[in-house]
Design a protein around this motif. Sequence first.
Motif, PDB file in Angstrom:
ATOM      1  N   LYS A  88       0.829  -1.204   0.000  1.00 57.48           N
ATOM      2  CA  LYS A  88       0.000   0.000   0.000  1.00 57.48           C
ATOM      3  C   LYS A  88       0.860   1.249   0.000  1.00 57.48           C
ATOM      4  O   LYS A  88       0.458   2.286   0.505  1.00 57.48           O
ATOM      5  N   ILE A  89       2.044   1.133  -0.564  1.00 59.28           N
ATOM      6  CA  ILE A  89       2.983   2.250  -0.510  1.00 59.28           C
ATOM      7  C   ILE A  89       2.408   3.516  -1.131  1.00 59.28           C
ATOM      8  O   ILE A  89       2.625   4.599  -0.645  1.00 59.28           O
ATOM      9  N   LYS A  90       1.616   3.334  -2.190  1.00 59.59           N
ATOM     10  CA  LYS A  90       1.109   4.507  -2.897  1.00 59.59           C
ATOM     11  C   LYS A  90       0.232   5.368  -1.998  1.00 59.59           C
ATOM     12  O   LYS A  90      -0.023   6.513  -2.263  1.00 59.59           O
ATOM     13  N   ASN A  91      -0.214   4.821  -0.869  1.00 62.69           N
ATOM     14  CA  ASN A  91      -1.048   5.586   0.047  1.00 62.69           C
ATOM     15  C   ASN A  91      -0.231   6.431   1.023  1.00 62.69           C
ATOM     16  O   ASN A  91      -0.789   7.178   1.799  1.00 62.69           O
ATOM     17  N   TYR A  92       1.080   6.238   0.993  1.00 67.17           N
ATOM     18  CA  TYR A  92       1.911   6.998   1.914  1.00 67.17           C
ATOM     19  C   TYR A  92       2.606   8.134   1.185  1.00 67.17           C
ATOM     20  O   TYR A  92       3.225   7.916   0.156  1.00 67.17           O
ATOM     21  N   PRO A  93       2.520   9.339   1.728  1.00 64.46           N
ATOM     22  CA  PRO A  93       3.132  10.491   1.064  1.00 64.46           C
ATOM     23  C   PRO A  93       4.647  10.461   1.203  1.00 64.46           C
ATOM     24  O   PRO A  93       5.178   9.836   2.123  1.00 64.46           O
ATOM     25  N   PRO A  94       5.348  11.152   0.293  1.00 67.48           N
ATOM     26  CA  PRO A  94       6.802  11.224   0.383  1.00 67.48           C
ATOM     27  C   PRO A  94       7.222  11.894   1.682  1.00 67.48           C
ATOM     28  O   PRO A  94       6.531  12.779   2.172  1.00 67.48           O
ATOM     29  N   LEU A  95       8.351  11.479   2.209  1.00 70.30           N
ATOM     30  CA  LEU A  95       8.923  12.188   3.346  1.00 70.30           C
ATOM     31  C   LEU A  95       9.417  13.539   2.830  1.00 70.30           C
ATOM     32  O   LEU A  95      10.047  13.593   1.782  1.00 70.30           O
ATOM     33  N   PRO A  96       9.146  14.616   3.524  1.00 70.26           N
ATOM     34  CA  PRO A  96       9.560  15.950   3.051  1.00 70.26           C
ATOM     35  C   PRO A  96      11.067  16.123   3.149  1.00 70.26           C
ATOM     36  O   PRO A  96      11.707  15.498   3.998  1.00 70.26           O
ATOM     37  N   PRO A  97      11.659  16.967   2.299  1.00 69.92           N
ATOM     38  CA  PRO A  97      13.110  17.198   2.335  1.00 69.92           C
ATOM     39  C   PRO A  97      13.591  17.569   3.738  1.00 69.92           C
ATOM     40  O   PRO A  97      14.697  17.200   4.131  1.00 69.92           O
ATOM     41  N   LYS A  98      12.756  18.264   4.466  1.00 64.32           N
ATOM     42  CA  LYS A  98      13.116  18.680   5.821  1.00 64.32           C
ATOM     43  C   LYS A  98      13.528  17.483   6.692  1.00 64.32           C
ATOM     44  O   LYS A  98      14.382  17.591   7.559  1.00 64.32           O
ATOM     45  N   PHE A  99      12.877  16.352   6.431  1.00 60.44           N
ATOM     46  CA  PHE A  99      13.158  15.136   7.189  1.00 60.44           C
ATOM     47  C   PHE A  99      14.639  14.766   7.136  1.00 60.44           C
ATOM     48  O   PHE A  99      15.183  14.223   8.095  1.00 60.44           O
ATOM     49  N   PHE A 100      15.283  15.071   6.003  1.00 58.27           N
ATOM     50  CA  PHE A 100      16.670  14.651   5.796  1.00 58.27           C
ATOM     51  C   PHE A 100      17.680  15.708   6.226  1.00 58.27           C
ATOM     52  O   PHE A 100      18.873  15.473   6.163  1.00 58.27           O
ATOM     53  N   GLN A 101      17.182  16.872   6.664  1.00 53.86           N
ATOM     54  CA  GLN A 101      18.095  17.955   7.022  1.00 53.86           C
ATOM     55  C   GLN A 101      18.475  17.891   8.495  1.00 53.86           C
ATOM     56  O   GLN A 101      18.246  18.818   9.266  1.00 53.86           O
ATOM     57  N   ARG A 102      19.028  16.742   8.865  1.00 55.89           N
ATOM     58  CA  ARG A 102      19.474  16.530  10.245  1.00 55.89           C
ATOM     59  C   ARG A 102      20.831  15.857  10.221  1.00 55.89           C
ATOM     60  O   ARG A 102      21.361  15.537   9.172  1.00 55.89           O
ATOM     61  N   ASP A 103      21.337  15.586  11.421  1.00 57.18           N
ATOM     62  CA  ASP A 103      22.606  14.880  11.522  1.00 57.18           C
ATOM     63  C   ASP A 103      22.506  13.533  10.815  1.00 57.18           C
ATOM     64  O   ASP A 103      21.549  12.774  11.002  1.00 57.18           O
ATOM     65  N   THR A 104      23.516  13.232  10.009  1.00 56.34           N
ATOM     66  CA  THR A 104      23.463  12.056   9.151  1.00 56.34           C
ATOM     67  C   THR A 104      23.350  10.751   9.935  1.00 56.34           C
ATOM     68  O   THR A 104      22.522   9.894   9.619  1.00 56.34           O
ATOM     69  N   LEU A 105      24.203  10.592  10.951  1.00 56.55           N
ATOM     70  CA  LEU A 105      24.185   9.330  11.697  1.00 56.55           C
ATOM     71  C   LEU A 105      22.884   9.164  12.488  1.00 56.55           C
ATOM     72  O   LEU A 105      22.421   8.053  12.728  1.00 56.55           O
ATOM     73  N   GLU A 106      22.297  10.299  12.857  1.00 55.10           N
ATOM     74  CA  GLU A 106      21.032  10.267  13.572  1.00 55.10           C
ATOM     75  C   GLU A 106      19.918   9.763  12.647  1.00 55.10           C
ATOM     76  O   GLU A 106      18.954   9.134  13.078  1.00 55.10           O
ATOM     77  N   LEU A 107      20.081  10.038  11.370  1.00 57.73           N
ATOM     78  CA  LEU A 107      19.083   9.647  10.376  1.00 57.73           C
ATOM     79  C   LEU A 107      19.137   8.163  10.024  1.00 57.73           C
ATOM     80  O   LEU A 107      18.154   7.606   9.546  1.00 57.73           O
TER      81      LEU A 107
END
Length: 198
Positions: free
Chosen positions: A3-22
């Motif tokens: 059911k992936i098509k029912n889930y919206p993309p993660l916003p770019p903001k989601f990735f603007q954090r510490d890399t290892l934390e992600l």
Amino acid sequence: MSKIKNYPPLPPKFFQRDTLELVPEILGKVLVRKIRGKMLSGRIVEIEAYIGNDPASHAANGMTERNKVMFEDGGLSYVYFTYGMHFCFNIVTGKKGFPAALLVRALEPLDGIEVMKKFRGTDVITNLTNGPAKLCQAMKIDRKLNGVKLDCKNFFIADDGFVVGKKDIECSTRIGIKVGTDKEWRFFLRGNEFVSKR
DNA sequence: TTATGGATCTTCT
DNA sequence: GAAGATCCATAAA
């Protein structure tokens, strides 16, 4: 069917954090690619971190025409060409001005498996996306997708609710590099058969 | 089962 | 000119 098509993309903001934390957030997420009306998707089961002036990173010696996307804001796609014939796909992380990215090394195929088989020229499911260059071939990721934002309709990361426990994540040194081998910045899901072996 | 060579782009020496 | 965040077909053991 998923059911992936029912889930919206993660916003770019989601990735603007510490890399290892992600890292634990990205593992288990789904990479979605729509091409010619078909949907291709795969769960991310293996990644490697390349951060700042880490000697193994393309950005270790400053910005070049190739790696400049790594210096952008998180949430972009960094696709590079290597060894004369292969593409590799990275998710840019962190803030603008600081080079960091997560190399996606392996996926567990979910949707569009028949299409992936065609692109890869093999029928073996476990051989479709168990390597950084293989998954690019399976999803037709190439130069044209370098620097694009990962929230566009045809190419994004989604959360389908799959939960990854801390205990399911294993780490080791990175693969295919000769420097920076002191860092254990390769992360993968324990026991997953789609993780690239070495 | 492990080892080797080919493909031939991009960057740095 | 050489090496690299690779993969695969083929050869040797």
